[in-house]
Motif scaffolding. Structure first.
Motif, PDB file in Angstrom:
ATOM      1  N   ILE A   1      43.408  65.225  53.995  1.00 27.08           N
ATOM      2  CA  ILE A   1      42.715  65.984  55.040  1.00 27.08           C
ATOM      3  C   ILE A   1      42.349  67.378  54.526  1.00 27.08           C
ATOM      4  O   ILE A   1      41.239  67.879  54.741  1.00 27.08           O
ATOM      5  N   THR A   2      43.297  68.003  53.826  1.00 30.90           N
ATOM      6  CA  THR A   2      43.045  69.330  53.261  1.00 30.90           C
ATOM      7  C   THR A   2      41.888  69.289  52.268  1.00 30.90           C
ATOM      8  O   THR A   2      41.017  70.155  52.276  1.00 30.90           O
ATOM      9  N   GLY A   3      41.863  68.267  51.418  1.00 35.12           N
ATOM     10  CA  GLY A   3      40.781  68.151  50.447  1.00 35.12           C
ATOM     11  C   GLY A   3      39.428  68.004  51.112  1.00 35.12           C
ATOM     12  O   GLY A   3      38.453  68.673  50.726  1.00 35.12           O
ATOM     13  N   ALA A   4      39.343  67.139  52.137  1.00 39.23           N
ATOM     14  CA  ALA A   4      38.074  66.955  52.842  1.00 39.23           C
ATOM     15  C   ALA A   4      37.639  68.231  53.546  1.00 39.23           C
ATOM     16  O   ALA A   4      36.454  68.592  53.562  1.00 39.23           O
ATOM     17  N   THR A   5      38.608  68.948  54.118  1.00 37.46           N
ATOM     18  CA  THR A   5      38.297  70.192  54.828  1.00 37.46           C
ATOM     19  C   THR A   5      37.770  71.257  53.880  1.00 37.46           C
ATOM     20  O   THR A   5      36.767  71.927  54.164  1.00 37.46           O
TER      21      THR A   5
END
Length: 509
Positions: free
Chosen positions: A15-19
């Motif tokens: 999720i952090t990477g996509a954000t």
């Protein structure tokens, strides 16, 4: 809230990477188009004033749509809004890359700005939400690197793509990036509690939007039109002030206002937003005039200017990585104050420079700026949202981001305008003293002849350089005073509550 309520570590990482990819895409597009404007102008047959709307439309749309992000996240769910924003931004980027006319390009950039406005403010709250308190520091540190690297990479990547591929490629590269960000958000993140928003205050939103739009237009076109000597800029300034007043009155008297006054009762949010506004002015405003000074006044080529600016990015990365660990064990207020102190030191060095300044000293100044801003970003974000009530997190994030963005735009415009006007005044005073009966001229240059045209031209060139340096130094000193006044605000904030329950509107489960 128990640790089981949070997504597992691998899902949090995804999720952090996509954000961060989504944030990087939006912040990159804020600066990547600047260097390609001449090529766009040539291809589309536009004038300089017309091509400027490629930037103005993007900034204007982003400023208008940012306040709406909090309400939309509360009403429809944060992840859903972010995913739709990524889709809109990606499709409009493709439209920009394929634009056949200037009018189509400006419209596509307008849609880009509207679509991307919510991604930055909602992303930082999402990362706070999916991480337990002890993991929030590194998550926001990663977010900070994304927001800082985007504007730094924009001119470099834009220049390379424009030179070796095409100016259209600076927009088309968003397509694969947008697909990755959208897939990551839709697959790994979930909305748990959408539909919590209060009724939409259309009048309040209209008042705020008109004021922001007029203010952004005034800043963007003021320098081009000679500020308040222009009727257009006067009208924009009047409209901005009038609707700002109406918006404040409406906020304080309406039953369910678009911006709720209760959010400003939190001391950390109020002081943190003020501090963010001030740092936005002198951080965002100083970098462009430093670049201009190095290239136009000190005679540094573009490559050397980039090399001297590199320590700023290095300092940013080092301190952000370091402070991601320190923020969990140290009082965030002292980290913020230390960051402000480093920025004050960099401004003090700038305000004592002359035309003989060394490249080493310039590099050291940029390094101090990077370290100072790196120390500021994460602790300021953490302390502002640590005490903000859960129901105000989305709205608070949008206001915090909007204020920082508008203050940065104001800083660039006001500092550039003050520097230009100051240079003209100083040059006028110096020219008045270059006359044969001035004993200083006779003593320092006994062979000077006012009838010698090459000699007079050389003298005028040197006067122009000295006047420009004085103007830059005066601007740095004014910003230094502002920084010294603002620095103690950090010490008046309440200590961050590291055990506070974070927002529970979104999880990756």
């Amino acid at each position: 809230m128990t640790s089981a309520s949070y997504p597992d570590p691998s899902r949090r990482l995804l999720i952090t990477g996509a954000t961060i990819i989504a944030v990087l895409m939006v912040t990159l597009d804020g600066t990547i188009a600047v260097i390609a404007l001449p090529h766009m102008q040539s291809t589309l047959g536009a004038s300089q004033d017309q091509i400027a709307w490629v930037l103005t439309s993007y900034l204007l749309a982003g400023a208008i749509a940012t306040p709406l992000a909090g309400w939309m996240a509360d009403r429809f769910g944060r992840v859903r809004v972010m995913a739709l924003s990524v889709v809109g931004f990606t499709l409009s980027s493709i439209a920009c890359g394929l634009a056949p006319t200037l009018e189509f390009l400006v419209f596509a950039r307008l849609v880009q700005g509207l679509s991307g406005a919510s991604l930055v403010p909602l992303s930082q709250v999402l990362l706070l939400d999916i991480n337990p308190p002890e993991k929030q520091g590194p998550a926001i540190a990663a977010f900070g690197m994304g927001t800082l690297l985007g504007p730094m990479m924009g001119p470099i990547l834009g220049g390379w793509l424009t030179e070796y591929v095409s100016w259209r490629a600076i927009f088309l590269i968003n397509a694969p990036v947008g697909v990755m960000a959208f897939t990551g958000l839709m697959v790994f993140a979930r909305d748990l509690h959408p539909g919590r928003a209060s009724p939409f205050d259309a009048r309040g939103f209209a008042f705020v939007s008109i004021s922001i739009a007029a203010f952004q237009l005034m800043l963007d076109r003021g320098q081009m039109l000679d500020w308040f000597d222009s009727t257009e800029v006067c009208i924009e300034g009047t409209v901005a002030a009038l609707f700002a007043y109406v918006a404040v009155v409406h906020m304080l008297t309406a039953r369910n206002p678009f911006i709720k006054p209760a959010i400003f009762k939190d001391r950390n949010f109020l002081l943190g937003t003020m501090l963010s506004a001030v740092t936005g002015i002198f951080l965002t405003g100083v970098i462009p005039i430093m670049t201009s000074m190095m290239q136009q006044l000190l005679g540094y080529p573009v490559l050397l200017t980039g090399l001297i600016s590199t320590p700023r990015a290095i300092g940013n990365i080092i301190t952000i990585m370091l402070v991601g660990r320190l923020v969990s064990v140290m009082d965030a207020r002292y980290l913020i104050f230390t960051g402000m102190a480093l920025l004050v030191c960099s401004l003090a060095l700038l305000s004592s420079m002359s035309l003989e300044v060394s490249q080493t000293r310039m590099g050291f100044v940029t390094f101090l700026q990077g370290c100072g801003s790196g120390l500021l970003f994460l602790p300021l974000t953490m302390i502002v949202f640590s005490t903000l009530p859960r129901e105000h997190r989305n709205e608070g994030s949008t206001i915090f981001t909007l204020v920082r963005s508008l203050s940065g735009a104001a800083g660039i415009s006001l500092i550039q305008a003050a520097t230009i006007r100051d240079q003209a005044q100083v040059q006028s005073h110096l020219v008045e003293r270059v006359r044969p009966d001035n004993p200083v001229i006779g003593w320092s240059m006994p062979d000077f002849d006012v009838m010698n045209v090459p000699g007079v031209q050389a003298m005028m060139g040197e006067i122009g350089r000295q006047a420009a340096m004085v103007a830059y130094v005066n601007s740095y000193r004014a910003i230094l005073i502002l920084a010294v006044i603002a620095a103690p605000l950090a010490l008046f904030m309440r200590k961050a509550n590291r055990t506070a329950e974070p927002l529970a509107a979104v999880h990756g489960e």
